[in-house]
Scaffold this motif. Structure first.
Motif, PDB file in Angstrom:
ATOM      1  N   LEU A 136      78.870  54.671  69.107  1.00 27.95           N
ATOM      2  CA  LEU A 136      78.794  54.359  67.686  1.00 27.95           C
ATOM      3  C   LEU A 136      77.488  53.695  67.271  1.00 27.95           C
ATOM      4  N   GLY A 137      76.824  53.030  68.204  1.00 30.83           N
ATOM      5  CA  GLY A 137      75.626  52.260  67.888  1.00 30.83           C
ATOM      6  C   GLY A 137      74.512  53.078  67.270  1.00 30.83           C
ATOM      7  N   GLY A 138      74.296  54.278  67.774  1.00 31.06           N
ATOM      8  CA  GLY A 138      73.235  55.119  67.232  1.00 31.06           C
ATOM      9  C   GLY A 138      73.504  55.530  65.801  1.00 31.06           C
ATOM     10  N   ALA A 139      74.753  55.910  65.512  1.00 34.16           N
ATOM     11  CA  ALA A 139      75.116  56.316  64.150  1.00 34.16           C
ATOM     12  C   ALA A 139      75.016  55.135  63.186  1.00 34.16           C
ATOM     13  N   VAL A 140      75.420  53.959  63.636  1.00 36.35           N
ATOM     14  CA  VAL A 140      75.311  52.769  62.795  1.00 36.35           C
ATOM     15  C   VAL A 140      73.847  52.393  62.594  1.00 36.35           C
ATOM     16  N   THR A 141      73.026  52.545  63.624  1.00 34.78           N
ATOM     17  CA  THR A 141      71.589  52.295  63.486  1.00 34.78           C
ATOM     18  C   THR A 141      70.988  53.229  62.439  1.00 34.78           C
ATOM     19  N   ILE A 178      77.809  58.511  60.283  1.00 33.80           N
ATOM     20  CA  ILE A 178      78.841  58.446  61.318  1.00 33.80           C
ATOM     21  C   ILE A 178      79.170  59.832  61.867  1.00 33.80           C
ATOM     22  N   ARG A 179      78.954  60.861  61.073  1.00 31.64           N
ATOM     23  CA  ARG A 179      79.194  62.229  61.546  1.00 31.64           C
ATOM     24  C   ARG A 179      78.102  62.682  62.514  1.00 31.64           C
ATOM     25  N   ARG A 180      77.065  61.895  62.635  1.00 32.49           N
ATOM     26  CA  ARG A 180      75.954  62.240  63.525  1.00 32.49           C
ATOM     27  C   ARG A 180      76.006  61.391  64.805  1.00 32.49           C
TER      28      ARG A 180
END
Length: 185
Positions: A39-44, A69-71
Motif C-alpha cells: 500500500l505504501g507506494g500507492a499512498v506515496t 490506490i488502484r495503482r
C-alpha cells in the motif's frame, strides 16, 4: 560452554513464557512490512498527487491521498526499484547512494502526473530531468537544516509546520525543473 548457555536460556521458564509474545511481535512486524510495501507506494503516489494539486491550485482534496490506490502494482514497483537502485549504488560507497537518492527523487511526482507511465519509465524520467539538478536539490534541502534543528528543540512539535513546508518546496522544485526540461506527458 556457549552452546550450554544458549540451551539453558532457550529452555528456561522465563524464555518460554515470552516466546509467544516474541513470535506475535515478529508476525505483526512482517505483516506491517508487507502491507507497507503493497500500500505504501500507492499512498506515496496519492500524497504526491495531493501536493501537486495543492501547489498547482487544482482543488486539492483529502481523497487525493487515495486517488492512486488502484495503482498498487505501479506504486509497489516504484518503491521497490527506487529502493533497490539506491541500495545498489550505496554498495559502492555512501556518496553514490546519496547521489542516486537525488537522481530518483522526482519519481513519485512524475508517476502521479502520468497515469500511463510504468514505474521504470518514471524512474528513467526522474534520472533524465534531475541531470544537472541533483546539486540544486541538495543545496535546497541543506536550507532545511535550521528548520530541522527547530523541530529537535521543540521535540517535534515544529514538524507540524516544517514537514508540509519541506514537501511543498520539493513539489515547487519539481515543477520548476519539469518546466525547464519538459517532462513526457
Amino acid at each position: 560452554n556457549i552452546q550450554t548457555s544458549v540451551n539453558q536460556i532457550i529452555h528456561s521458564d522465563w524464555f518460554q513464557s515470552i516466546l509467544p509474545f516474541l513470535m506475535g511481535l515478529i508476525i505483526v512486524m512482517v505483516a506491517w512490512t508487507l502491507i507497507s510495501l503493497v500500500l505504501g507506494g500507492a499512498v506515496t503516489l496519492g500524497y504526491a498527487q495531493f501536493n501537486l494539486n495543492l501547489v498547482d491550485e487544482n482543488d486539492p482534496q483529502f481523497g487525493d491521498l487515495f486517488s492512486h490506490i488502484r495503482r498498487l502494482w505501479e506504486g509497489f514497483c516504484m518503491q521497490f526499484f527506487q529502493g533497490m537502485l539506491i541500495f545498489l549504488w550505496s554498495l559502492l560507497f555512501v556518496i553514490p547512494g546519496i547521489i542516486a537518492s537525488y537522481r530518483y527523487a522526482m519519481t513519485p511526482y512524475i508517476l502521479a502526473e502520468n497515469q500511463n507511465m510504468t514505474a521504470s519509465e518514471a524512474i528513467n524520467e526522474s534520472r533524465r530531468i534531475m541531470n544537472g539538478h541533483k546539486m540544486d536539490l541538495f543545496v535546497l534541502e541543506l536550507s532545511f537544516i535550521p528548520w530541522l534543528l527547530l523541530c529537535m528543540i521543540t521535540f517535534g512539535i515544529a514538524f507540524i509546520y516544517v514537514a508540509p513546508y519541506m514537501d511543498m518546496t520539493r513539489v515547487n522544485f519539481y515543477n520548476k525543473i519539469k518546466n525547464e526540461v519538459c517532462v513526457i506527458d
